[in-house]
Scaffold this motif. Structure first.
Motif, short mmCIF file in Angstrom:
data_model
loop_
_atom_site.label_atom_id
_atom_site.label_comp_id
_atom_site.label_asym_id
_atom_site.label_seq_id
_atom_site.Cartn_x
_atom_site.Cartn_y
_atom_site.Cartn_z
N GLY A 2 85.38 63.11 32.79
CA GLY A 2 83.91 63.15 32.89
C GLY A 2 83.48 63.21 34.34
N VAL A 3 82.37 62.56 34.64
CA VAL A 3 81.87 62.54 36.02
C VAL A 3 82.57 61.40 36.78
CG1 VAL A 3 79.85 62.21 37.50
CG2 VAL A 3 79.65 63.48 35.35
N CYS A 4 83.10 61.72 37.94
CA CYS A 4 83.70 60.69 38.78
C CYS A 4 82.76 60.39 39.95
CB CYS A 4 85.06 61.15 39.34
SG CYS A 4 86.24 61.48 38.04
N GLY A 5 82.32 59.16 40.04
CA GLY A 5 81.52 58.72 41.19
C GLY A 5 82.47 58.24 42.27
N VAL A 6 82.32 58.79 43.46
CA VAL A 6 83.22 58.43 44.55
C VAL A 6 82.41 57.78 45.68
CG1 VAL A 6 84.90 59.30 46.23
CG2 VAL A 6 84.79 60.33 43.95
N ILE A 7 82.70 56.53 45.96
CA ILE A 7 81.99 55.79 47.02
C ILE A 7 83.00 55.54 48.13
CG2 ILE A 7 80.84 53.60 47.58
CD1 ILE A 7 79.93 53.47 44.62
N THR A 8 82.68 55.95 49.35
CA THR A 8 83.69 55.83 50.42
C THR A 8 83.20 55.01 51.60
OG1 THR A 8 83.00 58.00 51.30
CG2 THR A 8 84.89 57.97 49.81
N ALA A 9 84.17 54.55 52.40
CA ALA A 9 83.91 53.66 53.54
C ALA A 9 83.82 54.46 54.84
CB ALA A 9 85.03 52.63 53.62
#
Ligand code: NAD
Length: 499
Positions: free
Chosen positions: A143-150
């Protein structure tokens, strides 16, 4: 001057600078403003997820090797623009050039890996207990992958996630760090360009969301985001994990580390010295895998510690763009305050500090440069069990190997670890079930600087997620177990009889 450089670098990549807004982006090199951007609103997050979801519905039907072609082309374009992208990484994150180039190389490496993987999304065929039956596993897009990065890996971590997510047939919505959105804009534009070239990539398959924790939180909470892959501090993970769990979403957490090395009496001192200095002082101590705790056998401490002090004294701290500089700035004033606070606490705990002072850098007014610190600690105090995201190495001596391993593991985090030894037994114990409790355990190699071929991630408060190589791709797919009956009978499992 850096603001002009940003405009030029983005223009070199064919990326227009978006409109100005209230998200101020500063360079850690001198604290100067690089640009300002308009953060996305919750309604825009919603819209991005909706578009990614409908793109996913089409993309999941595209054969995986064809999906791999998109990622292969992304890798090719990243190769072409490697130098320019690295310049942007330097400006917004303060990395030295070789590390910024290394960061772009990591993106290229994972694209190569993912392209090959697009022909290897294998499932198993399993022996059935019933005659005329076959069991198998099929891996489907998620499905949709939410990617939160530093901020400290402004683009490599996105690529680790996006390259795999895309070949696995997913849509991607990326929320980069509010401190480093510029290379993100560039990478997103390059991906959009190769997607357009390919012709059969649904629009909105990958979107970028700008903003801070509030934007990340809306993304993490969105019911249509099947996987939230979040990289950052343990505090962030503590907020995101329950949010995702509450809606039974899947999360992949890559959180803080508190990485240690054991240096045993049989060590090759030259090797250990080089590994320690790179792992503890490199990237100004701002890697999740940076070396923060050193356990040195008391028999070799008198040899190793003076060597480390000498090596630290010769480290050149300064403008990361200058030749020969090995240690660039901390990301911002808050990072400097945390570094100073940790050193004050170390002193109060009885630590002896070498280095750690602020360094004045010509042209770097407004930047926060510090000399990496070595701190001899009398014990592993509460301070040492916490991650301070700065170049501080706490040094403790040990006599008994088992006690050193116990101390090594006596912290809440479990990311990367290393032992330097030439003793086969120590090496094997360190790697055994009774040894390091981290996701990464190395022998005669420092804890930082992982290759993309292996699965990357850590245990305990580091979050348990695995990214990049090995079978990390399975996090981006859903597994279906299929039972197929090709007989003319209907035997039930476990020999159950019914009508
Ligand atoms: P951070 O936690 O401040 O921010 C990371 C990202 O999370 C940012 O994009 C931020 O906007 C977002 N965010 C913060 N709070 C959020 C919330 N409540 N909901 C949703 N999103 C939120 O971390 P940082 O200062 O950018 O990076 C340094 C930290 O990241 C260190 O602790 C480091 O160890 C860790 N890190 C871990 C890895 C890993 O692979 N384990 C890799 C890089 C960095």
């Amino acid at each position: 001057m850096e603001a002009t450089a940003v405009v030029r670098l983005l223009a070199d990549l064919g990326v227009p600078l978006p409109p100005a807004g209230k998200l101020i982006v500063r360079s850690p090199i001198d604290g100067g403003q690089l640009t300002s951007l308009v953060p996305h609103t919750p309604a825009e997050v919603d819209a991005a997820v909706a578009v990614a979801q409908s793109a996913f519905l089409a993309w999941r039907l595209v054969p995986a090797p064809r999906r791999g072609e998109l990622v292969r082309r992304l890798g090719a374009t990243l190769r072409r623009h490697k130098a320019v992208l690295a310049e942007l990484v330097i400006l917004e994150s303060g990395k030295i050039r070789s590390e910024a180039l290394g960061e772009v190389q990591e993106m290229i490496d994972i694209c190569d890996f993912a392209t090959g993987l697009s022909r290897q999304l294998y499932g198993l065929t399993i022996a059935s207990e019933r005659p005329g039956h076959r069991l198998m596993e099929t891996w489907h897009p998620l499905g949709v992958c939410g990617v939160i990065t530093a901020f400290n890996f402004p683009v490599a971590v996105w690529a680790w996630n996006a390259a795999l997510a895309l070949v696995c047939g997913n849509g991607v919505v990326w929320k980069p760090s509010e401190k480093t959105p510029l290379t993100a804009l560039a990478c997103q534009a390059l991906l959009a360009e190769v997607a357009a070239e390919l012709g059969d990539v649904p629009p909105g398959l990958s979107t970028l969301l700008l903003g801070g924790a509030d934007v990340g939180a809306v993304l993490a909470d969105h019911p249509a985001v099947a996987l939230v892959s979040a990289t950052g501090s343990c505090a962030m993970g503590r907020a995101v994990a329950p949010q995702v769990a509450a809606r039974f979403g899947r999360s992949l957490l890559e959180l803080g580390g508190n990485n240690a090395m054991i240096v045993a009496p049989s060590v090759d001192l030259d090797l250990a010295q080089r590994a320690i200095v790179f792992a503890a002082a490199g990237t100004a101590g701002q890697r999740c895998t940076s070396l923060r705790r050193l356990f040195v056998h008391e028999a070799i401490a008198p040899d190793l510690l003076p060597r480390l002090r000498q090596a630290y004294a010769s480290l050149r701290v300064g403008d990361p763009r200058d030749e020969g500089i090995l240690v660039g700035p901390l990301i911002d004033a808050a990072a400097f305050a945390a570094q100073q606070g940790a050193l004050a606490e170390a002193k109060a705990d009885g630590g002896h500090i070498f280095g750690g002072e602020r360094v004045t850098v010509a042209g770097g007014t407004g930047g926060y440069y510090v000399r990496p610190a070595l701190v001899d600690m009398p014990a592993q105090t509460d301070l040492v069990t916490r991650e301070t995201f700065a170049p501080i190495l706490y040094i403790m001596t040990y006599r008994d190997f088992a006690a050193a391993i116990a101390l090594h593991n006596a912290v809440p985090q479990g990311l990367a670890s290393a032992i330097f030894t030439n003793d086969l037994r120590e090496m094997e114990v360190f790697l055994s079930a009774a040894g390091s409790d981290c996701g990464i355990a190395n022998v005669n190699v420092g804890p930082s600087g992982a290759e993309i071929g292996g699965a990357f991630g850590g245990e305990k408060e580091t979050g348990g997620g695995r990214e990049a190589g090995s079978d990390a791709w399975k996090a981006y797919m859903r597994r279906a177990t299929n039972t197929i009956n090709y007989s003319r009978d209907l035997p039930l499992a476990q020999g159950v009889k019914f009508v």
